[in-house]
Design an enzyme around this catalytic site. Sequence first.
Site, PDB file in Angstrom:
ATOM      1  N   TYR A 128       0.837  -1.108   0.092  1.00 38.63           N
ATOM      2  CA  TYR A 128       0.039   0.060   0.030  1.00 38.63           C
ATOM      3  C   TYR A 128       0.903   1.289  -0.033  1.00 38.63           C
ATOM      4  O   TYR A 128       0.563   1.910  -0.789  1.00 38.63           O
ATOM      5  CB  TYR A 128      -0.989   0.002   1.230  1.00 38.63           C
ATOM      6  CG  TYR A 128      -1.934   1.014   1.495  1.00 38.63           C
ATOM      7  CD1 TYR A 128      -3.165   0.997   0.657  1.00 38.63           C
ATOM      8  CD2 TYR A 128      -1.651   2.143   1.659  1.00 38.63           C
ATOM      9  CE1 TYR A 128      -4.253   1.807   0.734  1.00 38.63           C
ATOM     10  CE2 TYR A 128      -2.648   3.347   2.020  1.00 38.63           C
ATOM     11  CZ  TYR A 128      -3.776   2.940   1.377  1.00 38.63           C
ATOM     12  OH  TYR A 128      -4.907   3.958   1.178  1.00 38.63           O
TER      13      TYR A 128
ATOM     14  N   ARG B   1     -16.578  12.179 -34.598  1.00 38.18           N
ATOM     15  CA  ARG B   1     -16.009  13.621 -34.265  1.00 38.18           C
ATOM     16  C   ARG B   1     -16.880  14.651 -34.903  1.00 38.18           C
ATOM     17  O   ARG B   1     -15.744  15.012 -35.907  1.00 38.18           O
ATOM     18  CB  ARG B   1     -14.446  13.530 -33.984  1.00 38.18           C
ATOM     19  CG  ARG B   1     -14.075  12.356 -33.324  1.00 38.18           C
ATOM     20  CD  ARG B   1     -13.707  12.651 -31.951  1.00 38.18           C
ATOM     21  NE  ARG B   1     -14.888  12.748 -31.056  1.00 38.18           N
ATOM     22  CZ  ARG B   1     -14.803  12.478 -29.659  1.00 38.18           C
ATOM     23  NH1 ARG B   1     -13.765  12.308 -29.124  1.00 38.18           N
ATOM     24  NH2 ARG B   1     -15.856  12.521 -29.128  1.00 38.18           N
TER      25      ARG B   1
ATOM     26  N   PHE C 113     -23.361  11.847 -27.414  1.00 39.92           N
ATOM     27  CA  PHE C 113     -22.879  10.700 -28.465  1.00 39.92           C
ATOM     28  C   PHE C 113     -22.332   9.417 -27.636  1.00 39.92           C
ATOM     29  O   PHE C 113     -22.281   8.296 -28.196  1.00 39.92           O
ATOM     30  CB  PHE C 113     -21.445  11.436 -28.942  1.00 39.92           C
ATOM     31  CG  PHE C 113     -20.391  11.762 -28.003  1.00 39.92           C
ATOM     32  CD1 PHE C 113     -20.413  12.720 -27.255  1.00 39.92           C
ATOM     33  CD2 PHE C 113     -19.396  10.867 -28.044  1.00 39.92           C
ATOM     34  CE1 PHE C 113     -19.474  13.268 -26.270  1.00 39.92           C
ATOM     35  CE2 PHE C 113     -18.295  11.247 -27.012  1.00 39.92           C
ATOM     36  CZ  PHE C 113     -18.535  12.070 -26.073  1.00 39.92           C
TER      37      PHE C 113
END
Length: 482
Positions: free
Chosen positions: A80, A389, A455
């Site tokens: 960690y 695009r 989109f």
Amino acid sequence: MSKVTYFSGESFPLEMHKVRIIQKLTLLPIEERLRAVEEAGYNTFLLQNSDVFLDMLTDSGVNAMSDRQQAAMLTADDAYAGSATFTRLHAKLQEVFGKKYFLPTHQGRAAEHILALGFVKPGMVVPTNYHFTTTKAHITAAGGEVVELIEPSGLAVTSDEKFKGNVDVAAFERLADERGAENIAFFRVEAGTNLVGGQPFSLANLRAVSHACRRRGVPLVMDASLLADNLYFVKAREPECADWSVADIWLAMSELCDVIYFSARKLGFGRGGGIITDDQKIYESLRAWVPMYEGFLTYGGMSVREMEAITVGLDETLDEDMINQGPLFIAHFVDEMDRRGIPVVTPAGGLGAHVDAMRFLDHVDQRYYPSGALAAAVYLASGVRGMERGTMSEQREPDGSEPLAHMELLRLALPRRVFTLSQVQYAVDRIHWLYANRRIVGGLEWTEEPEILRFFYGRLKPVGDWQHALVAKFREDFGASL
Ligand SMILES: *Cc1c(COP(=O)(O)O)cnc(C)c1O
């Protein structure tokens, strides 16, 4: 990759690697592709990958790893705090960027989040060569405004300009005079400018931006996610740097910036990201956000395996045979389409090939999404998945009116080291066929239109019944072939 000239005089990109792990692909018959695209609401984001032959949606997190990266992943030190893996990654970043401090994040947009929290106050402005979707979202969420200062050539579809990602420095000086340097959170310069077609800036332009920023006390922040391509283009296109090593260009660019952040889904062929600086004050001002949003300071949300892969991936990015793989492959893709008369963005950039849907489907009104229709039609014709695009990627104004995009592009991304030349030839051939039959293709209209980021999730249907006509023409021309 090297560019070799054959006996015939033609030149081809030649891979300087071999493939040792493969993934089987399926190429569905066109009737099955029609079913798949109908289920996906004619939106390529909603296709199942199992229905896709060549996935050219993006280069994010889908670049191929090397044997050295895979081997390094097995040596990862799982801790960690204070893992040796993090120390190795940090040391590699210090070597390539020449800067002391590193704050790890789980991916690029998380670095943007922290930078927006640290630098952007309501009413502040962030000038940039060109915005990126996630960057703009974080800056506007913090109350800031993004102002685009790209040189006008950057928005021309075809151009001879070698550095279409360059900043208009005079426009920045005017903006700083008007708004006051104290109201500029930072200047953001994006390497390998994504949304204008993966186009680079020059070292000379970065120098001019850096001088203007330093004179006014505005921090210069570089988005280095697509830096590998930009490094290659500077070496290949900027005479001053022709004899420099990639490492030298990298350090020279880094030296001009105060803060650098990156998505390791692109830079380093891995998954992750982070923020780099030499400035202790900036480091300390941002540090607290990392454990709060990302994870402890020695992993920031990344797995140790991914960190090992990035360390080796950055090392491979110093190798010119590796970083030119993407750009040379893309240039070949673009040239092959160009010589067949298919309208494409030139010169070729990094990231992928960009087809000009405005010209390809010049009979389709922009309000019926020519680039979205082209993305669906290319999938039907080939099983290749690209990304719209254009206007579909914009948002409606609050009054419901729809801004039309500057450019209508179909992006065909080439993840690095993934596809072969014959697969690129196949894509070129099917797009060529589609171009010859482009009048069959019509527009798209919404059946479900979300308000935000439409989109990604929105669903559409063809205007008229052009999809069936396209399938019939395909069968007529190709017989039983896939
Ligand atoms: C992909 C990308 C980002 C965002 O990175 P993620 O890792 O996808 O969050 C930011 N800037 C540029 C230029 C990118 O291409």
